[in-house]
Design a protein around this motif. Structure first.
Motif, PDB file in Angstrom:
ATOM      1  N   LYS A  14      -9.137  71.938  43.985  1.00 45.10           N
ATOM      2  CA  LYS A  14      -9.580  73.318  44.198  1.00 45.10           C
ATOM      3  C   LYS A  14     -11.100  73.424  44.088  1.00 45.10           C
ATOM      4  CE  LYS A  14      -5.401  75.814  42.806  1.00 45.10           C
ATOM      5  NZ  LYS A  14      -4.824  76.803  41.871  1.00 45.10           N
ATOM      6  N   LEU A  15     -11.657  72.692  43.128  1.00 48.95           N
ATOM      7  CA  LEU A  15     -13.113  72.717  42.951  1.00 48.95           C
ATOM      8  C   LEU A  15     -13.807  72.093  44.162  1.00 48.95           C
ATOM      9  CD1 LEU A  15     -15.641  73.217  41.273  1.00 48.95           C
ATOM     10  CD2 LEU A  15     -15.248  71.008  40.139  1.00 48.95           C
ATOM     11  N   ILE A  16     -13.274  70.967  44.635  1.00 54.06           N
ATOM     12  CA  ILE A  16     -13.857  70.306  45.803  1.00 54.06           C
ATOM     13  C   ILE A  16     -13.775  71.220  47.023  1.00 54.06           C
ATOM     14  CG2 ILE A  16     -13.612  68.383  47.422  1.00 54.06           C
ATOM     15  CD1 ILE A  16     -12.641  66.693  45.066  1.00 54.06           C
ATOM     16  N   ALA A  17     -12.613  71.863  47.202  1.00 54.92           N
ATOM     17  CA  ALA A  17     -12.436  72.777  48.336  1.00 54.92           C
ATOM     18  C   ALA A  17     -13.424  73.936  48.253  1.00 54.92           C
ATOM     19  CB  ALA A  17     -10.997  73.294  48.365  1.00 54.92           C
ATOM     20  N   TRP A  18     -13.631  74.464  47.062  1.00 60.93           N
ATOM     21  CA  TRP A  18     -14.583  75.567  46.871  1.00 60.93           C
ATOM     22  C   TRP A  18     -15.998  75.112  47.230  1.00 60.93           C
ATOM     23  CZ3 TRP A  18     -18.931  76.419  43.852  1.00 60.93           C
ATOM     24  CH2 TRP A  18     -19.354  77.752  43.766  1.00 60.93           C
ATOM     25  N   THR A  52     -16.367  74.686  51.112  1.00 62.04           N
ATOM     26  CA  THR A  52     -16.473  75.963  51.828  1.00 62.04           C
ATOM     27  C   THR A  52     -17.815  76.639  51.566  1.00 62.04           C
ATOM     28  OG1 THR A  52     -15.289  77.086  50.016  1.00 62.04           O
ATOM     29  CG2 THR A  52     -13.991  76.347  51.909  1.00 62.04           C
ATOM     30  N   ARG A  53     -18.336  76.511  50.339  1.00 64.21           N
ATOM     31  CA  ARG A  53     -19.646  77.098  50.040  1.00 64.21           C
ATOM     32  C   ARG A  53     -20.748  76.402  50.851  1.00 64.21           C
ATOM     33  NH1 ARG A  53     -16.487  79.784  47.901  1.00 64.21           N
ATOM     34  NH2 ARG A  53     -16.818  80.804  49.892  1.00 64.21           N
ATOM     35  N   ILE A  54     -20.662  75.085  50.955  1.00 67.02           N
ATOM     36  CA  ILE A  54     -21.650  74.327  51.725  1.00 67.02           C
ATOM     37  C   ILE A  54     -21.600  74.731  53.192  1.00 67.02           C
ATOM     38  CG2 ILE A  54     -22.243  72.022  52.585  1.00 67.02           C
ATOM     39  CD1 ILE A  54     -21.376  70.955  49.819  1.00 67.02           C
ATOM     40  N   LEU A  55     -20.382  74.883  53.725  1.00 74.58           N
ATOM     41  CA  LEU A  55     -20.233  75.278  55.125  1.00 74.58           C
ATOM     42  C   LEU A  55     -20.809  76.666  55.370  1.00 74.58           C
ATOM     43  CD1 LEU A  55     -16.646  73.914  55.812  1.00 74.58           C
ATOM     44  CD2 LEU A  55     -18.768  73.104  56.855  1.00 74.58           C
ATOM     45  N   LYS A  56     -20.575  77.568  54.439  1.00 76.08           N
ATOM     46  CA  LYS A  56     -21.118  78.925  54.590  1.00 76.08           C
ATOM     47  C   LYS A  56     -22.647  78.907  54.544  1.00 76.08           C
ATOM     48  CE  LYS A  56     -17.038  81.330  52.849  1.00 76.08           C
ATOM     49  NZ  LYS A  56     -16.711  81.978  54.148  1.00 76.08           N
ATOM     50  N   LEU A  57     -23.218  78.049  53.693  1.00 82.28           N
ATOM     51  CA  LEU A  57     -24.675  77.917  53.645  1.00 82.28           C
ATOM     52  C   LEU A  57     -25.207  77.333  54.949  1.00 82.28           C
ATOM     53  CD1 LEU A  57     -25.238  76.632  49.993  1.00 82.28           C
ATOM     54  CD2 LEU A  57     -25.932  78.849  50.931  1.00 82.28           C
ATOM     55  N   LEU A  58     -24.521  76.304  55.480  1.00 84.83           N
ATOM     56  CA  LEU A  58     -24.946  75.699  56.738  1.00 84.83           C
ATOM     57  C   LEU A  58     -24.881  76.703  57.884  1.00 84.83           C
ATOM     58  CD1 LEU A  58     -23.232  72.177  56.528  1.00 84.83           C
ATOM     59  CD2 LEU A  58     -25.696  72.661  56.456  1.00 84.83           C
ATOM     60  N   TYR A 102      -3.199  68.206  64.491  1.00 79.24           N
ATOM     61  CA  TYR A 102      -4.181  67.841  63.468  1.00 79.24           C
ATOM     62  C   TYR A 102      -3.504  67.115  62.321  1.00 79.24           C
ATOM     63  CZ  TYR A 102      -2.611  71.328  60.054  1.00 79.24           C
ATOM     64  OH  TYR A 102      -1.871  72.038  59.129  1.00 79.24           O
ATOM     65  N   ARG A 103      -4.299  66.300  61.643  1.00 74.62           N
ATOM     66  CA  ARG A 103      -3.825  65.579  60.464  1.00 74.62           C
ATOM     67  C   ARG A 103      -4.232  66.380  59.224  1.00 74.62           C
ATOM     68  NH1 ARG A 103      -5.219  59.354  60.280  1.00 74.62           N
ATOM     69  NH2 ARG A 103      -3.717  59.443  62.009  1.00 74.62           N
ATOM     70  N   PRO A 104      -3.278  66.863  58.438  1.00 69.41           N
ATOM     71  CA  PRO A 104      -3.611  67.679  57.260  1.00 69.41           C
ATOM     72  C   PRO A 104      -4.597  66.948  56.349  1.00 69.41           C
ATOM     73  CG  PRO A 104      -1.256  67.754  57.678  1.00 69.41           C
ATOM     74  CD  PRO A 104      -1.820  66.698  58.600  1.00 69.41           C
ATOM     75  N   PRO A 105      -5.583  67.664  55.797  1.00 65.86           N
ATOM     76  CA  PRO A 105      -6.580  67.024  54.934  1.00 65.86           C
ATOM     77  C   PRO A 105      -5.963  66.509  53.641  1.00 65.86           C
ATOM     78  CG  PRO A 105      -6.763  69.404  54.793  1.00 65.86           C
ATOM     79  CD  PRO A 105      -5.782  69.115  55.894  1.00 65.86           C
ATOM     80  N   LYS A 106      -6.592  65.471  53.084  1.00 70.84           N
ATOM     81  CA  LYS A 106      -6.110  64.920  51.821  1.00 70.84           C
ATOM     82  C   LYS A 106      -6.269  65.933  50.684  1.00 70.84           C
ATOM     83  CE  LYS A 106      -7.081  60.111  53.089  1.00 70.84           C
ATOM     84  NZ  LYS A 106      -7.845  58.890  52.770  1.00 70.84           N
ATOM     85  N   ILE A 107      -7.294  66.779  50.801  1.00 71.77           N
ATOM     86  CA  ILE A 107      -7.514  67.832  49.801  1.00 71.77           C
ATOM     87  C   ILE A 107      -6.720  69.051  50.238  1.00 71.77           C
ATOM     88  CG2 ILE A 107      -9.235  69.243  48.631  1.00 71.77           C
ATOM     89  CD1 ILE A 107     -11.283  67.049  49.285  1.00 71.77           C
ATOM     90  N   LYS A 108      -5.582  69.250  49.650  1.00 74.47           N
ATOM     91  CA  LYS A 108      -4.628  70.264  50.094  1.00 74.47           C
ATOM     92  C   LYS A 108      -5.216  71.675  50.162  1.00 74.47           C
ATOM     93  CE  LYS A 108      -0.429  71.397  51.329  1.00 74.47           C
ATOM     94  NZ  LYS A 108       0.130  70.970  52.638  1.00 74.47           N
ATOM     95  N   PRO A 109      -5.997  72.134  49.181  1.00 77.83           N
ATOM     96  CA  PRO A 109      -6.531  73.504  49.242  1.00 77.83           C
ATOM     97  C   PRO A 109      -7.427  73.765  50.457  1.00 77.83           C
ATOM     98  CG  PRO A 109      -6.680  72.655  47.009  1.00 77.83           C
ATOM     99  CD  PRO A 109      -6.300  71.499  47.883  1.00 77.83           C
ATOM    100  N   LEU A 110      -7.907  72.708  51.120  1.00 80.51           N
ATOM    101  CA  LEU A 110      -8.748  72.894  52.296  1.00 80.51           C
ATOM    102  C   LEU A 110      -7.929  73.238  53.537  1.00 80.51           C
ATOM    103  CD1 LEU A 110     -11.517  70.129  52.203  1.00 80.51           C
ATOM    104  CD2 LEU A 110     -11.849  72.603  52.186  1.00 80.51           C
ATOM    105  N   GLU A 111      -6.621  72.971  53.492  1.00 82.88           N
ATOM    106  CA  GLU A 111      -5.797  73.146  54.691  1.00 82.88           C
ATOM    107  C   GLU A 111      -5.754  74.601  55.148  1.00 82.88           C
ATOM    108  OE1 GLU A 111      -1.509  71.755  56.561  1.00 82.88           O
ATOM    109  OE2 GLU A 111      -1.950  71.371  54.443  1.00 82.88           O
ATOM    110  N   ASP A 112      -5.600  75.524  54.204  1.00 82.93           N
ATOM    111  CA  ASP A 112      -5.544  76.941  54.583  1.00 82.93           C
ATOM    112  C   ASP A 112      -6.841  77.385  55.246  1.00 82.93           C
ATOM    113  OD1 ASP A 112      -2.994  77.160  53.622  1.00 82.93           O
ATOM    114  OD2 ASP A 112      -3.579  78.029  51.697  1.00 82.93           O
TER     115      ASP A 112
END
Length: 297
Positions: free
Chosen positions: A4-8, A11-17, A142-152
């Motif tokens: 969950k922390l990695i997913a957060w 997403t924050r990095i992507l929003k900054l980019l 698509y291949r679901p990501p290894k980090i599950k919270p990123l899938e949504d």
């Protein structure tokens, strides 16, 4: 909790980019690419192995130039993810400066058959998916990501224009057959290394590589048509040129090996046009017969 922390963070990095202008993403990509080139990262080592395998006839100096350019182009791709996933559709598509071969898509769409669009890891494939989803309803494998919270999050941004996201599961594959039989459109990344029994060894860039059988099976069972589409980054940093191409005609062969080899040649045609924009940082040959399973050390 860790996922969950990695997913957060992602997403924050992507929003900054996404706050950057497109020209700024290109500058950032060049900086990151240069850092990768000067360092000894795993991405650099994988790129080196791939370029040496795929272009053995190039002089060492030419190989080094291609490795450096590939690292820069892939770094640009990473920097562009914020725009591709967070910008409004109209703004992202504003980066498309030309579309070549669109008549091939139009003719295929008039044939009352299903359509597979091959979108290899070349240029910016996220833009390819977004563009296709505005032309007609489509499903994307698509291949679901290894980090599950990123899938949504990934499903939300990739499906924001109505695309149906189909996972690489047995149920997902069955869904693809159904869509194509109903004359729908499916987008596929054809150059992923398949898992389990999903692959067959066929030549790719002169190397016998584990290659997906799914596209050939879909063609065999649904009598669909196949095109490729790539989004090539312009050298002047102003956007992208989209290029449709016909698939190698042997992709329609009843012989599985012949069909898969033709799929790989279809990807090769794209790659050889602008080899520096192919994602050589991906371990495409990790199950290759030449070089053994220890290709990447």
């Amino acid at each position: 909790m860790k996922d969950k922390l990695i997913a957060w963070l992602v997403t924050r990095i992507l929003k900054l980019l996404s706050l950057l202008s497109y020209s700024s993403t290109q500058k950032l990509g060049r900086v990151i690419g240069r850092a990768l080139w000067l360092g000894d990262s795993s991405l650099t080592r994988v790129t080196k192995v791939n370029v040496e395998l795929a272009f053995p006839d190039l002089e060492q100096e030419q190989q080094q130039a291609l490795i450096k350019a590939s690292l820069t182009e892939t770094a640009k791709l990473f920097a562009e993810f914020g725009a591709m996933w967070e910008w409004p559709t109209e703004k992202a598509l504003g980066l498309v400066k030309s579309v070549q071969g669109k008549e091939l898509f139009d003719m295929a769409s008039e044939q009352n058959k299903g359509l597979i669009v091959l979108a290899p890891h070349h240029g910016n494939w996220e833009l390819v998916g977004l563009y296709l989803s505005t032309l007609r309803p489509m499903a994307a494998l698509y291949r679901p990501p290894k980090i599950k919270p990123l899938e949504d999050y990934m499903s939300k941004v990739r499906g924001r224009h109505g695309s149906e996201l189909v996972p690489t599961t047995k149920r997902g594959v069955i869904r693809l057959f159904s869509i194509l039989r109903e004359q729908g459109m499916v987008g596929v990344l054809p150059d992923q290394v398949p898992q389990g029994s999903g692959g067959i060894f066929a030549p790719f860039m002169g190397v016998e590589a584990n290659s997906v059988k799914l596209v050939s099976r879909l063609i065999e069972k649904t009598d669909c048509l196949v095109l490729s589409l790539v989004a090539m980054r312009r050298e002047d940093g102003t956007g992208f040129d989209l290029i449709f191409r016909k698939a190698d005609p042997d992709i329609y062969s009843d012989d599985l090996y012949t069909s898969v080899a033709a799929m790989n040649r279809t990807v090769e045609t794209c790659v050889r046009d602008r080899p520096e924009q192919y994602q050589w940082e991906y371990k495409r040959f990790k199950d290759a017969r030449k070089g053994s399973r220890h290709t990447y050390g």
